[in-house]
Design a protein around this motif. Structure first.
Motif, PDB file in Angstrom:
ATOM      1  N   GLY A 157       5.509  49.488  91.975  1.00 25.26           N
ATOM      2  CA  GLY A 157       6.729  50.064  91.424  1.00 25.26           C
ATOM      3  C   GLY A 157       7.847  49.038  91.549  1.00 25.26           C
ATOM      4  O   GLY A 157       8.009  48.416  92.604  1.00 25.26           O
ATOM      5  N   VAL A 158       8.592  48.850  90.474  1.00 25.62           N
ATOM      6  CA  VAL A 158       9.631  47.820  90.447  1.00 25.62           C
ATOM      7  C   VAL A 158      10.971  48.469  90.096  1.00 25.62           C
ATOM      8  O   VAL A 158      11.122  49.048  89.012  1.00 25.62           O
ATOM      9  N   ALA A 159      11.927  48.371  91.000  1.00 26.44           N
ATOM     10  CA  ALA A 159      13.266  48.910  90.754  1.00 26.44           C
ATOM     11  C   ALA A 159      14.077  47.871  90.001  1.00 26.44           C
ATOM     12  O   ALA A 159      14.260  46.747  90.479  1.00 26.44           O
ATOM     13  N   VAL A 160      14.566  48.240  88.810  1.00 27.06           N
ATOM     14  CA  VAL A 160      15.292  47.315  87.943  1.00 27.06           C
ATOM     15  C   VAL A 160      16.738  47.775  87.807  1.00 27.06           C
ATOM     16  O   VAL A 160      17.000  48.962  87.564  1.00 27.06           O
ATOM     17  N   ASN A 161      17.644  46.860  87.977  1.00 27.75           N
ATOM     18  CA  ASN A 161      19.070  47.163  87.910  1.00 27.75           C
ATOM     19  C   ASN A 161      19.438  47.832  86.589  1.00 27.75           C
ATOM     20  O   ASN A 161      19.108  47.331  85.511  1.00 27.75           O
ATOM     21  N   LYS A 162      20.101  48.966  86.665  1.00 28.42           N
ATOM     22  CA  LYS A 162      20.608  49.727  85.519  1.00 28.42           C
ATOM     23  C   LYS A 162      19.511  50.325  84.634  1.00 28.42           C
ATOM     24  O   LYS A 162      19.801  50.891  83.590  1.00 28.42           O
ATOM     25  N   LYS A 163      18.246  50.202  85.037  1.00 29.50           N
ATOM     26  CA  LYS A 163      17.162  50.792  84.246  1.00 29.50           C
ATOM     27  C   LYS A 163      16.338  51.788  85.039  1.00 29.50           C
ATOM     28  O   LYS A 163      15.755  52.705  84.477  1.00 29.50           O
ATOM     29  N   GLY A 164      16.259  51.620  86.353  1.00 35.20           N
ATOM     30  CA  GLY A 164      15.463  52.535  87.162  1.00 35.20           C
ATOM     31  C   GLY A 164      14.111  51.953  87.507  1.00 35.20           C
ATOM     32  O   GLY A 164      13.889  50.749  87.443  1.00 35.20           O
ATOM     33  N   MET A 165      13.162  52.825  87.859  1.00 37.16           N
ATOM     34  CA  MET A 165      11.846  52.380  88.308  1.00 37.16           C
ATOM     35  C   MET A 165      10.931  52.084  87.128  1.00 37.16           C
ATOM     36  O   MET A 165      10.796  52.879  86.204  1.00 37.16           O
ATOM     37  N   MET A 166      10.300  50.915  87.195  1.00 37.64           N
ATOM     38  CA  MET A 166       9.295  50.520  86.224  1.00 37.64           C
ATOM     39  C   MET A 166       8.022  50.196  87.008  1.00 37.64           C
ATOM     40  O   MET A 166       7.992  50.377  88.233  1.00 37.64           O
ATOM     41  N   ARG A 167       6.979  49.717  86.348  1.00 38.60           N
ATOM     42  CA  ARG A 167       5.740  49.451  87.066  1.00 38.60           C
ATOM     43  C   ARG A 167       4.986  48.276  86.470  1.00 38.60           C
ATOM     44  O   ARG A 167       5.222  47.873  85.329  1.00 38.60           O
ATOM     45  N   LYS A 168       4.089  47.740  87.278  1.00 38.89           N
ATOM     46  CA  LYS A 168       3.180  46.696  86.805  1.00 38.89           C
ATOM     47  C   LYS A 168       1.847  46.921  87.500  1.00 38.89           C
ATOM     48  O   LYS A 168       1.797  47.109  88.719  1.00 38.89           O
ATOM     49  N   ASP A 169       0.783  46.906  86.722  1.00 38.93           N
ATOM     50  CA  ASP A 169      -0.544  47.218  87.256  1.00 38.93           C
ATOM     51  C   ASP A 169      -1.210  45.980  87.841  1.00 38.93           C
ATOM     52  O   ASP A 169      -2.246  45.500  87.350  1.00 38.93           O
ATOM     53  N   VAL A 170      -0.623  45.469  88.893  1.00 42.61           N
ATOM     54  CA  VAL A 170      -1.172  44.344  89.657  1.00 42.61           C
ATOM     55  C   VAL A 170      -0.889  44.624  91.131  1.00 42.61           C
ATOM     56  O   VAL A 170      -0.180  45.566  91.480  1.00 42.61           O
ATOM     57  N   SER A 171      -1.432  43.782  91.992  1.00 42.06           N
ATOM     58  CA  SER A 171      -1.115  43.911  93.413  1.00 42.06           C
ATOM     59  C   SER A 171       0.264  43.315  93.683  1.00 42.06           C
ATOM     60  O   SER A 171       0.785  42.513  92.900  1.00 42.06           O
ATOM     61  N   LEU A 172       0.855  43.696  94.810  1.00 44.78           N
ATOM     62  CA  LEU A 172       2.152  43.141  95.180  1.00 44.78           C
ATOM     63  C   LEU A 172       2.038  41.635  95.405  1.00 44.78           C
ATOM     64  O   LEU A 172       2.947  40.875  95.060  1.00 44.78           O
ATOM     65  N   THR A 173       0.927  41.194  95.966  1.00 40.25           N
ATOM     66  CA  THR A 173       0.699  39.760  96.184  1.00 40.25           C
ATOM     67  C   THR A 173       0.700  39.008  94.864  1.00 40.25           C
ATOM     68  O   THR A 173       1.303  37.929  94.747  1.00 40.25           O
ATOM     69  N   LYS A 174       0.042  39.561  93.858  1.00 40.23           N
ATOM     70  CA  LYS A 174      -0.020  38.917  92.542  1.00 40.23           C
ATOM     71  C   LYS A 174       1.360  38.858  91.907  1.00 40.23           C
ATOM     72  O   LYS A 174       1.764  37.817  91.364  1.00 40.23           O
ATOM     73  N   LEU A 175       2.105  39.953  91.967  1.00 44.51           N
ATOM     74  CA  LEU A 175       3.449  39.959  91.392  1.00 44.51           C
ATOM     75  C   LEU A 175       4.340  38.953  92.110  1.00 44.51           C
ATOM     76  O   LEU A 175       5.063  38.180  91.469  1.00 44.51           O
ATOM     77  N   PHE A 176       4.289  38.949  93.434  1.00 45.35           N
ATOM     78  CA  PHE A 176       5.140  38.050  94.226  1.00 45.35           C
ATOM     79  C   PHE A 176       4.870  36.586  93.876  1.00 45.35           C
ATOM     80  O   PHE A 176       5.788  35.769  93.837  1.00 45.35           O
ATOM     81  N   SER A 177       3.628  36.257  93.576  1.00 49.00           N
ATOM     82  CA  SER A 177       3.276  34.870  93.254  1.00 49.00           C
ATOM     83  C   SER A 177       3.905  34.400  91.945  1.00 49.00           C
ATOM     84  O   SER A 177       4.017  33.195  91.706  1.00 49.00           O
ATOM     85  N   THR A 178       4.332  35.342  91.089  1.00 48.17           N
ATOM     86  CA  THR A 178       4.939  34.984  89.804  1.00 48.17           C
ATOM     87  C   THR A 178       6.464  34.968  89.859  1.00 48.17           C
ATOM     88  O   THR A 178       7.115  34.545  88.896  1.00 48.17           O
TER      89      THR A 178
END
Length: 235
Positions: A157-178
């Motif tokens: 789950g990704v909190a985005v400024n002025k948009k709210g919660m969004m999502r990405k179907d990957v692990s947190l480790t994978k997202l953090f690496s990008t």
């Protein structure tokens, strides 16, 4: 690679073209992706200021001058770096009121322009996009607009400024690496935080929006060092 969006504002078209050619030549040589926006009056800039990462702004212009326009820009897009261009060194002090990033003098010196570009680009953090989803619809979101990311079992789950919660179907480790490592910190197994959105940090607890995240004791010193360096370099 996201384009760096550079604005040039001067009431003399020949100066705009000269500066545009200098910037284009240098960024082409560096292999940078970029787009240049040309403005011939201060009020024109305000309509597109949200698009710009960097603005070369003339001080001496008819109507609203560069200092007045710069003050308005700071309210609309504080992350846009303003480089003041002028032949009048006596007005340099005024530009401190609008937190001008740097000055370049007229007539232009190519090396001075190149150095200003290098320093400004070095401090542009989180400008790359990441694809996130809301209600199964994809959105390209600039990394700097992400407040924090939270790991769930099969997605993030990704909190985005002025948009709210969004999502990405990957692990947190994978997202953090990008993500831009200068801007984001892996607080623990569950959270990644955007250092720029931290509202307070006390006794090992980070506060972002309505969320409080406790930094593990083993990472506390590391986090404090990273956060202190971030504040010193990028704030």
């Amino acid at each position: 690679m996201r384009k760096i969006k550079v604005g040039i504002c001067d009431d003399f078209p020949l100066i705009v073209e000269e500066l545009s050619n200098i910037i284009s030549h240098y960024l082409d040589k560096k292999g940078s992706a970029y787009e240049i926006f040309k403005f011939y009056g201060g009020t024109e800039v305000l309509d597109l200021i949200q698009e710009l990462d960097l603005l070369f702004l003339d001080i001496e212009m008819p109507g609203l001058d560069g200092i007045e326009i710069g003050a308005m820009i700071q309210k609309k897009n504080v992350q846009c770096k303003i480089i003041m261009a002028t032949a009048r060194e006596d007005r340099f002090k005024e530009a401190f009121r609008i937190s001008a990033f740097r000055f370049v003098t007229k007539p232009f010196d190519d090396e001075e322009i190149f150095m200003a570009l290098d320093e400004a680009i070095e401090l542009m953090i989180g400008i790359e996009n990441v694809e996130l989803y809301m209600n199964r619809i994809p959105y390209n979101i600039q990394q700097k607009d992400i407040l924090y990311a939270k790991a769930y079992e099969s997605y993030v789950g990704v909190a985005v400024n002025k948009k709210g919660m969004m999502r990405k179907d990957v692990s947190l480790t994978k997202l953090f690496s990008t993500l831009d490592s200068r801007l984001f910190y892996r607080a623990d197994r569950k959270y990644v935080v955007n250092l720029d959105f931290i509202e307070s940090y006390r006794r090992g607890i980070v506060k972002i929006a309505d969320l409080e995240i406790r930094i593990p004791r083993a990472k506390k010193k590391e986090f404090e060092k990273v956060y202190e360096e971030f504040l010193f370099r990028y704030r």
